[in-house]
Design a protein around this motif. Sequence first.
Motif, PDB file in Angstrom:
ATOM      1  N   GLU A  40       0.838  -1.194   0.000  1.00 15.88           N
ATOM      2  CA  GLU A  40       0.000   0.000   0.000  1.00 15.88           C
ATOM      3  C   GLU A  40       0.877   1.249   0.000  1.00 15.88           C
ATOM      4  OE1 GLU A  40      -3.531   1.097  -0.671  1.00 15.88           O
ATOM      5  OE2 GLU A  40      -3.295  -0.980   0.017  1.00 15.88           O
ATOM      6  N   VAL A  48       1.295   4.488  -2.652  1.00 16.25           N
ATOM      7  CA  VAL A  48       1.218   5.891  -2.235  1.00 16.25           C
ATOM      8  C   VAL A  48       2.448   6.651  -2.710  1.00 16.25           C
ATOM      9  CG1 VAL A  48       1.189   7.433  -0.240  1.00 16.25           C
ATOM     10  CG2 VAL A  48      -0.205   5.375  -0.228  1.00 16.25           C
ATOM     11  N   PRO A  99       3.705  14.010   4.205  1.00 16.27           N
ATOM     12  CA  PRO A  99       2.383  13.744   4.781  1.00 16.27           C
ATOM     13  C   PRO A  99       1.766  12.422   4.343  1.00 16.27           C
ATOM     14  CG  PRO A  99       2.371  15.766   3.445  1.00 16.27           C
ATOM     15  CD  PRO A  99       3.779  15.314   3.526  1.00 16.27           C
ATOM     16  N   GLU A 100       2.112  11.962   3.111  1.00 13.26           N
ATOM     17  CA  GLU A 100       1.493  10.723   2.619  1.00 13.26           C
ATOM     18  C   GLU A 100       1.893   9.517   3.468  1.00 13.26           C
ATOM     19  OE1 GLU A 100       3.279  12.679   0.588  1.00 13.26           O
ATOM     20  OE2 GLU A 100       1.718  13.605  -0.642  1.00 13.26           O
ATOM     21  N   ILE A 114       2.573   9.445   6.749  1.00 13.05           N
ATOM     22  CA  ILE A 114       2.308   9.515   8.196  1.00 13.05           C
ATOM     23  C   ILE A 114       1.256   8.506   8.642  1.00 13.05           C
ATOM     24  CG2 ILE A 114       1.392  11.001  10.027  1.00 13.05           C
ATOM     25  CD1 ILE A 114       2.882  13.308   8.742  1.00 13.05           C
ATOM     26  N   GLY A 115       0.110   8.469   7.925  1.00 11.32           N
ATOM     27  CA  GLY A 115      -0.941   7.523   8.315  1.00 11.32           C
ATOM     28  C   GLY A 115      -0.450   6.088   8.300  1.00 11.32           C
ATOM     29  N   ILE A 116       0.298   5.741   7.238  1.00 11.60           N
ATOM     30  CA  ILE A 116       0.818   4.380   7.118  1.00 11.60           C
ATOM     31  C   ILE A 116       1.824   4.089   8.223  1.00 11.60           C
ATOM     32  CG2 ILE A 116       2.212   2.890   5.643  1.00 11.60           C
ATOM     33  CD1 ILE A 116       0.859   4.281   3.260  1.00 11.60           C
ATOM     34  N   TYR A 139       2.003   5.437  11.238  1.00 15.02           N
ATOM     35  CA  TYR A 139       1.315   5.260  12.521  1.00 15.02           C
ATOM     36  C   TYR A 139       0.656   3.884  12.593  1.00 15.02           C
ATOM     37  CZ  TYR A 139       1.776  10.190  13.856  1.00 15.02           C
ATOM     38  OH  TYR A 139       2.253  11.410  14.219  1.00 15.02           O
ATOM     39  N   ASP A 140       0.074   3.438  11.483  1.00 18.82           N
ATOM     40  CA  ASP A 140      -0.565   2.123  11.489  1.00 18.82           C
ATOM     41  C   ASP A 140       0.439   0.983  11.563  1.00 18.82           C
ATOM     42  OD1 ASP A 140      -3.075   3.032  11.559  1.00 18.82           O
ATOM     43  OD2 ASP A 140      -3.658   2.430   9.547  1.00 18.82           O
ATOM     44  N   MET A 169       7.120   3.003  13.819  1.00 20.29           N
ATOM     45  CA  MET A 169       6.569   4.299  13.399  1.00 20.29           C
ATOM     46  C   MET A 169       7.707   5.251  13.036  1.00 20.29           C
ATOM     47  SD  MET A 169       3.535   5.297  15.895  1.00 20.29           S
ATOM     48  CE  MET A 169       2.900   4.262  17.125  1.00 20.29           C
TER      49      MET A 169
END
Lengths: 244, 260
Positions: free
Chosen positions: A110, A114, A180-181, A183-185, A187-188, A234
């Motif tokens: 994923e 991105v 920014p792209e 960051i979500g990944i 953290y997960d 992370m």
Amino acid sequence: MKKLILDMFRSVRESVRDLMPIIVVVAFFQLVVLQQPLPNLGKILYGTVMVVLGLTFFIRGLEMGLFPIGETMAHGFARKGSLFWLLLFAFALGFSTTVAEPALIAIADEAAKVAADGGMIENTDASRQGYAFGLRLTVALSVGAAIVLGVIRIIKGWPIQWFILGGYIGVVVMTVFAPPEIIGIAYDSGGVTTSTVTVPLVTALGVGLASSIKGRNPMIDGFGLIAFASLTPMIFVMGYGMVI
Amino acid sequence: MEALLALAKTFLLTIRDVLPIAAILFGFQVFVLRRPIPHLRRVLVGFAFVLIGLALFLEGLEEALFPLGRLMAEQLTHPALIGGVSAAETLTWGDYYWVYLFAAAIGFSTTVAEPALIAVAMKAHSVSGGTVGVWGLRVAVAIGVAIGIALGAFRIVTGTPLHWYIISGYILVMIQTLFAPRMIIALAFDSGGVTTSTVTVPLVAALGLGLASAIPGRSPILDGFGLIAFASLFPMMTVMAYAQISEWRARRHVRKSHQD
């Protein structure tokens, strides 16, 4: 024989109890909120029976296999007294259980998508695969390092909150600089590294070490390895996003 | 026949995942520690049970729970259900109440069934000499995940940045660490990591991606992730709160029995 059957029956009953909340939630939302019948009722029943049996076997195997071996090895390393081998073992355990983790493979693919969409890497299959593999390696290295650090902490008896605080500061600082792209990944990714087989083993190792070293309390010092293993990825993943 | 084939495939995949771990364990035991494993037969049977259990568990989830859960996440986030006939653009965050309730309920119920959490709770129970209850710890963690996922869904709906939530959560966790009983702290940090594995992640990820693609102005890539991070943050707070409440109750109990 009779005792064994009774035992097994009790474990199955406990597994049913563990799964009851899911069944209630799914049935309520499907029938009351969405107002639709349950599709493929036969298939759902078949799957539920498998889940109950699977959970029962897993818990049994945990008590017979995973917990005892984790503890035996922790005591063995404590008796051997060689820090080098203990740390090598800790690293190998963290690295090997993470690098092939299916949830991590999914998230790395994923992330590669991105990165390609964001123009960070070339949008070809080869570069995407290279990126995903690099990410997996990064996370696996970070988990290996985390377990090593956690084992050193148990041996020394350092309070865990300072490490966690340091980790949090690291995450926050990296968030400021990472694209920014990612960051979500990132953290997960902390949540996906700890699989169902790793957790009992690593827990047994930590608790076993803390109880075989004089002056360590298994409750205060023995836990915490998993916390380390979910914090470091992370930081490393955001770092990877910045470097590539 | 098809079901049997699928089961066999899951079984082989599970073996592939567990094999490197087993190789390291037995390799170090035989070549470095050079000691026989006590009750070797029992341990091997235990490993076989873990393999069989995991394979059945995963295959059962894939057969029954995951397709239904993904479908429900899709339907619940669909604008038609939420706003009736009105267009998606006119909806406010309050219209998504079923989504928050579903998020909390699915977070709670999948966490209670999470095998890794059961393992840690069993260990914590035996190590603490019974002070930490197996069931109490699991419910505390499940409540944390429920709060986390519901708040995460709210974040996706409103489109507020993820890192502000996480950073405020970190600050709260650190403040709570100062007041929580010392023996619970490491366990509380651990419970953040164990909540999210086999059962929770696929369903929660489906919910996040479904929500992010259904709401206008959200991108699945930027906003769809992050629910798992929420699910690992809040259990730390609820587990410390659980310990604080049990300590407070125990103290009150002692005081009461002194007065009698």
